[in-house]
Design a protein around this motif. Structure first.
Motif, PDB file in Angstrom:
ATOM      1  N   PRO A   1      10.131  67.923  -1.188  1.00 47.52           N
ATOM      2  CA  PRO A   1       8.950  67.591  -2.005  1.00 47.52           C
ATOM      3  C   PRO A   1       9.233  67.615  -3.496  1.00 47.52           C
ATOM      4  O   PRO A   1      10.031  68.430  -3.995  1.00 47.52           O
ATOM      5  N   LEU A   2       8.546  66.707  -4.203  1.00 47.52           N
ATOM      6  CA  LEU A   2       8.704  66.550  -5.645  1.00 47.52           C
ATOM      7  C   LEU A   2       7.405  66.868  -6.369  1.00 47.52           C
ATOM      8  O   LEU A   2       6.318  66.684  -5.833  1.00 47.52           O
ATOM      9  N   ASP A   3       7.545  67.311  -7.612  1.00 50.54           N
ATOM     10  CA  ASP A   3       6.442  67.251  -8.567  1.00 50.54           C
ATOM     11  C   ASP A   3       6.682  65.986  -9.375  1.00 50.54           C
ATOM     12  O   ASP A   3       7.759  65.785  -9.934  1.00 50.54           O
ATOM     13  N   MET A   4       5.674  65.102  -9.418  1.00 51.86           N
ATOM     14  CA  MET A   4       5.818  63.788 -10.036  1.00 51.86           C
ATOM     15  C   MET A   4       4.794  63.612 -11.148  1.00 51.86           C
ATOM     16  O   MET A   4       3.603  63.877 -10.950  1.00 51.86           O
ATOM     17  N   MET A   5       5.267  63.189 -12.303  1.00 53.56           N
ATOM     18  CA  MET A   5       4.388  62.887 -13.436  1.00 53.56           C
ATOM     19  C   MET A   5       4.604  61.427 -13.820  1.00 53.56           C
ATOM     20  O   MET A   5       5.657  61.073 -14.364  1.00 53.56           O
ATOM     21  N   TYR A   6       3.642  60.558 -13.523  1.00 54.75           N
ATOM     22  CA  TYR A   6       3.758  59.138 -13.853  1.00 54.75           C
ATOM     23  C   TYR A   6       3.569  58.949 -15.355  1.00 54.75           C
ATOM     24  O   TYR A   6       2.609  59.479 -15.943  1.00 54.75           O
ATOM     25  N   VAL A   7       4.438  58.151 -15.981  1.00 56.13           N
ATOM     26  CA  VAL A   7       4.351  57.976 -17.437  1.00 56.13           C
ATOM     27  C   VAL A   7       3.044  57.304 -17.842  1.00 56.13           C
ATOM     28  O   VAL A   7       2.515  57.578 -18.930  1.00 56.13           O
ATOM     29  N   LYS A   8       2.499  56.450 -16.979  1.00 56.07           N
ATOM     30  CA  LYS A   8       1.253  55.757 -17.322  1.00 56.07           C
ATOM     31  C   LYS A   8       0.081  56.718 -17.472  1.00 56.07           C
ATOM     32  O   LYS A   8      -0.919  56.385 -18.132  1.00 56.07           O
ATOM     33  N   ASP A   9       0.188  57.908 -16.890  1.00 54.60           N
ATOM     34  CA  ASP A   9      -0.908  58.867 -16.967  1.00 54.60           C
ATOM     35  C   ASP A   9      -0.990  59.554 -18.331  1.00 54.60           C
ATOM     36  O   ASP A   9      -1.976  60.228 -18.628  1.00 54.60           O
ATOM     37  N   PHE A  10       0.051  59.386 -19.140  1.00 56.20           N
ATOM     38  CA  PHE A  10       0.068  60.035 -20.448  1.00 56.20           C
ATOM     39  C   PHE A  10      -0.371  59.108 -21.578  1.00 56.20           C
ATOM     40  O   PHE A  10      -0.732  59.570 -22.655  1.00 56.20           O
ATOM     41  N   SER A  11      -0.334  57.810 -21.329  1.00 57.61           N
ATOM     42  CA  SER A  11      -0.764  56.850 -22.347  1.00 57.61           C
ATOM     43  C   SER A  11      -0.956  55.493 -21.707  1.00 57.61           C
ATOM     44  O   SER A  11      -0.115  55.047 -20.919  1.00 57.61           O
ATOM     45  N   ASP A  12      -2.042  54.813 -22.052  1.00 57.38           N
ATOM     46  CA  ASP A  12      -2.261  53.455 -21.567  1.00 57.38           C
ATOM     47  C   ASP A  12      -1.131  52.530 -21.999  1.00 57.38           C
ATOM     48  O   ASP A  12      -0.795  51.571 -21.308  1.00 57.38           O
ATOM     49  N   LYS A  13      -0.541  52.802 -23.147  1.00 59.00           N
ATOM     50  CA  LYS A  13       0.543  51.967 -23.664  1.00 59.00           C
ATOM     51  C   LYS A  13       1.811  52.069 -22.824  1.00 59.00           C
ATOM     52  O   LYS A  13       2.695  51.213 -22.920  1.00 59.00           O
ATOM     53  N   LEU A  14       1.925  53.104 -22.019  1.00 58.21           N
ATOM     54  CA  LEU A  14       3.095  53.273 -21.157  1.00 58.21           C
ATOM     55  C   LEU A  14       2.855  52.731 -19.751  1.00 58.21           C
ATOM     56  O   LEU A  14       3.721  52.844 -18.888  1.00 58.21           O
ATOM     57  N   ASP A  15       1.706  52.116 -19.545  1.00 56.89           N
ATOM     58  CA  ASP A  15       1.443  51.462 -18.259  1.00 56.89           C
ATOM     59  C   ASP A  15       1.877  50.000 -18.366  1.00 56.89           C
ATOM     60  O   ASP A  15       1.078  49.080 -18.329  1.00 56.89           O
ATOM     61  N   TYR A  16       3.185  49.819 -18.500  1.00 58.20           N
ATOM     62  CA  TYR A  16       3.740  48.481 -18.708  1.00 58.20           C
ATOM     63  C   TYR A  16       4.288  47.925 -17.396  1.00 58.20           C
ATOM     64  O   TYR A  16       4.339  48.621 -16.376  1.00 58.20           O
ATOM     65  N   TYR A  17       4.690  46.651 -17.434  1.00 56.76           N
ATOM     66  CA  TYR A  17       5.138  45.963 -16.224  1.00 56.76           C
ATOM     67  C   TYR A  17       6.616  46.238 -15.943  1.00 56.76           C
ATOM     68  O   TYR A  17       7.476  45.963 -16.778  1.00 56.76           O
ATOM     69  N   THR A  18       6.870  46.760 -14.779  1.00 58.20           N
ATOM     70  CA  THR A  18       8.243  47.005 -14.371  1.00 58.20           C
ATOM     71  C   THR A  18       8.297  47.020 -12.848  1.00 58.20           C
ATOM     72  O   THR A  18       7.679  47.876 -12.229  1.00 58.20           O
ATOM     73  N   PRO A  19       8.923  46.023 -12.241  1.00 57.50           N
ATOM     74  CA  PRO A  19       9.696  44.935 -12.832  1.00 57.50           C
ATOM     75  C   PRO A  19       8.857  43.679 -13.077  1.00 57.50           C
ATOM     76  O   PRO A  19       7.677  43.623 -12.731  1.00 57.50           O
ATOM     77  N   VAL A  20       9.527  42.667 -13.679  1.00 50.70           N
ATOM     78  CA  VAL A  20       8.938  41.353 -13.892  1.00 50.70           C
ATOM     79  C   VAL A  20       9.940  40.286 -13.447  1.00 50.70           C
ATOM     80  O   VAL A  20      11.136  40.564 -13.316  1.00 50.70           O
ATOM     81  N   ILE A  21       9.431  39.084 -13.212  1.00 46.47           N
ATOM     82  CA  ILE A  21      10.303  37.940 -12.936  1.00 46.47           C
ATOM     83  C   ILE A  21      10.423  37.135 -14.223  1.00 46.47           C
ATOM     84  O   ILE A  21       9.423  36.877 -14.906  1.00 46.47           O
ATOM     85  N   VAL A  22      11.659  36.772 -14.569  1.00 45.89           N
ATOM     86  CA  VAL A  22      11.904  36.110 -15.848  1.00 45.89           C
ATOM     87  C   VAL A  22      12.623  34.778 -15.668  1.00 45.89           C
ATOM     88  O   VAL A  22      13.298  34.533 -14.659  1.00 45.89           O
ATOM     89  N   THR A  23      12.455  33.939 -16.667  1.00 44.24           N
ATOM     90  CA  THR A  23      13.252  32.728 -16.827  1.00 44.24           C
ATOM     91  C   THR A  23      13.623  32.666 -18.298  1.00 44.24           C
ATOM     92  O   THR A  23      13.473  33.648 -19.028  1.00 44.24           O
ATOM     93  N   ASN A  24      14.126  31.508 -18.755  1.00 43.85           N
ATOM     94  CA  ASN A  24      14.463  31.383 -20.172  1.00 43.85           C
ATOM     95  C   ASN A  24      13.715  30.195 -20.777  1.00 43.85           C
ATOM     96  O   ASN A  24      13.197  29.331 -20.065  1.00 43.85           O
ATOM     97  N   GLU A  25      13.648  30.167 -22.091  1.00 45.79           N
ATOM     98  CA  GLU A  25      12.875  29.140 -22.783  1.00 45.79           C
ATOM     99  C   GLU A  25      13.368  27.730 -22.465  1.00 45.79           C
ATOM    100  O   GLU A  25      12.558  26.809 -22.280  1.00 45.79           O
ATOM    101  N   LYS A  26      14.678  27.552 -22.381  1.00 45.74           N
ATOM    102  CA  LYS A  26      15.226  26.226 -22.136  1.00 45.74           C
ATOM    103  C   LYS A  26      14.817  25.712 -20.762  1.00 45.74           C
ATOM    104  O   LYS A  26      14.497  24.534 -20.585  1.00 45.74           O
ATOM    105  N   GLN A  27      14.810  26.608 -19.772  1.00 45.79           N
ATOM    106  CA  GLN A  27      14.405  26.219 -18.426  1.00 45.79           C
ATOM    107  C   GLN A  27      12.952  25.731 -18.422  1.00 45.79           C
ATOM    108  O   GLN A  27      12.617  24.738 -17.788  1.00 45.79           O
ATOM    109  N   ILE A  28      12.095  26.441 -19.137  1.00 43.58           N
ATOM    110  CA  ILE A  28      10.682  26.055 -19.220  1.00 43.58           C
ATOM    111  C   ILE A  28      10.523  24.700 -19.905  1.00 43.58           C
ATOM    112  O   ILE A  28       9.743  23.857 -19.461  1.00 43.58           O
ATOM    113  N   GLN A  29      11.276  24.496 -20.950  1.00 40.48           N
ATOM    114  CA  GLN A  29      11.165  23.249 -21.708  1.00 40.48           C
ATOM    115  C   GLN A  29      11.707  22.052 -20.941  1.00 40.48           C
ATOM    116  O   GLN A  29      11.122  20.967 -20.960  1.00 40.48           O
TER     117      GLN A  29
END
Length: 345
Positions: free
Chosen positions: A219-247
């Motif tokens: 068993p673990l004690d777990m502290m989620y970073v998002k619980d300490f600040s809304d700014k730390l509730d970021y997206y991880t992971p994401v799907i990416v491409t590059n600008e040239k591919q989009i263009q």
């Protein structure tokens, strides 16, 4: 799914690769049709699929299940795509996508943020998970239940300034002293080995390491970073491409995302079946861990968003502002260019 590796350590290499390989953006699937039907082949010959590569950020795990489902269920083929799911090379997935060596990849918001402020043309086109499922974990016998308890303990990380900034920030808010934390680089060490050997806590994804701890009856004690600040509730992971591919080929991006969205939607509704698809593709994974992880994670893919993959401006701005405030960025992020929802179905 081990602790995520921040792009700070690879950013120099990434910039070199982007500069040196940008002219090769059409290789390995970006704008390259491997099997266009020859005019001499006859009208009745089936049209061949377009070869496309997507590179993972790490070894295959349940963050990636939707990709494997889309391939196995034929969703990519329905869009005319023959998708190869590949693991990253030494430079990492960000370098491969930004340089155009592959058109799509899996990354994390902090890598895209840091890269964009230094001229790396990555663009996030979908959030795999709506809310940050990472945080600080410790075996329960270390009695680390709040930031104040970090004092006098040893943290095992990967040597990134982001780690120290996050720990210092949440400890400061709790009126605790971050100078009393010992930071060590655990490198590629397994979390369970490291906490038995020389560390007290580390930054993990609960969907993998936390679930594994449950299965191991550790068993673990777990502290989620998002619980300490809304700014730390970021997206991880994401799907990416590059600008040239989009263009140059936005229709390819749309087709890839239509199929990928269907893959994750299937995994949301059918977690055990989706887990078995991942296991079929990567049989060396632990079956019990994959199934348990998938059941825990599937509801979190979309969570409270209107659709899978949706990204919000305030999430990108909040985290980039936090990074800038903590001197982790040289300049503010141009948020509008860092992500887009335009390719989601």
């Amino acid at each position: 799914m081990k602790t995520k590796k921040i792009g700070l350590l690879l950013l120099t290499l990434l910039l070199i690769l982007v500069a040196g390989c940008g002219s090769k953006a059409t290789e390995n699937g970006a704008g390259k049709t491997s099997g266009e039907t020859s005019s001499a082949a006859g009208e009745n010959e089936p049209e061949k699929l377009k070869d496309v590569k997507v590179v993972l950020d790490w070894t295959p795990n349940t963050n990636h299940t939707g990709l494997y489902v889309a391939k196995e269920k034929g969703y990519y083929a329905e869009e005319g795509l023959n998708v190869e799911i590949m693991q990253p090379g030494a430079g990492g997935s960000d370098a491969m996508v930004a340089s155009g060596k592959v058109p799509f990849g899996v990354s994390i918001q902090e890598n895209v943020t840091q890269g964009r402020t230094q001229g790396v043309p990555l663009v996030s086109i979908a959030a795999v998970i709506q809310h940050n499922t990472s945080g600080f974990a410790a075996p329960v016998d270390r009695n680390i239940k709040k930031p104040k308890d970090f004092e006098g303990k040893t943290y095992g990380g990967w040597g990134s300034p982001v780690e120290q900034a996050v720990i210092s920030s949440i400890m400061e808010n709790a009126k605790a002293d971050a100078n009393k934390v010992k930071f060590v680089n655990m490198g590629e060490a397994d979390y369970f080995t490291a906490v038995k050997r020389d560390i007290d806590f580390a930054w993990i994804f609960y969907a993998w390491t936390g679930i594994e701890a449950e299965l191991r009856n550790e068993p673990l004690d777990m502290m989620y970073v998002k619980d300490f600040s809304d700014k730390l509730d970021y997206y991880t992971p994401v799907i990416v491409t590059n600008e040239k591919q989009i263009q140059e080929d936005p229709e390819l991006v749309k087709a890839f995302m239509r199929a990928t969205s269907k893959g994750y939607e299937y995994a949301i509704k059918n977690p055990e079946d989706a887990a078995n698809i991942l296991l079929k593709a990567v049989p060396e994974l632990d079956k019990d861990l994959v199934i348990a992880s998938q059941k825990w994670l599937s509801p979190k893919y979309q969570d409270d968003a209107a659709r899978w993959g949706e990204q919000k401006e305030q999430v990108w701005k909040g985290y980039s502002d936090w990074m800038y405030e903590h001197k982790l960025l040289d300049k503010p992020l141009d948020v509008d260019k860092a992500f887009t929802n335009d390719f989601l179905p």
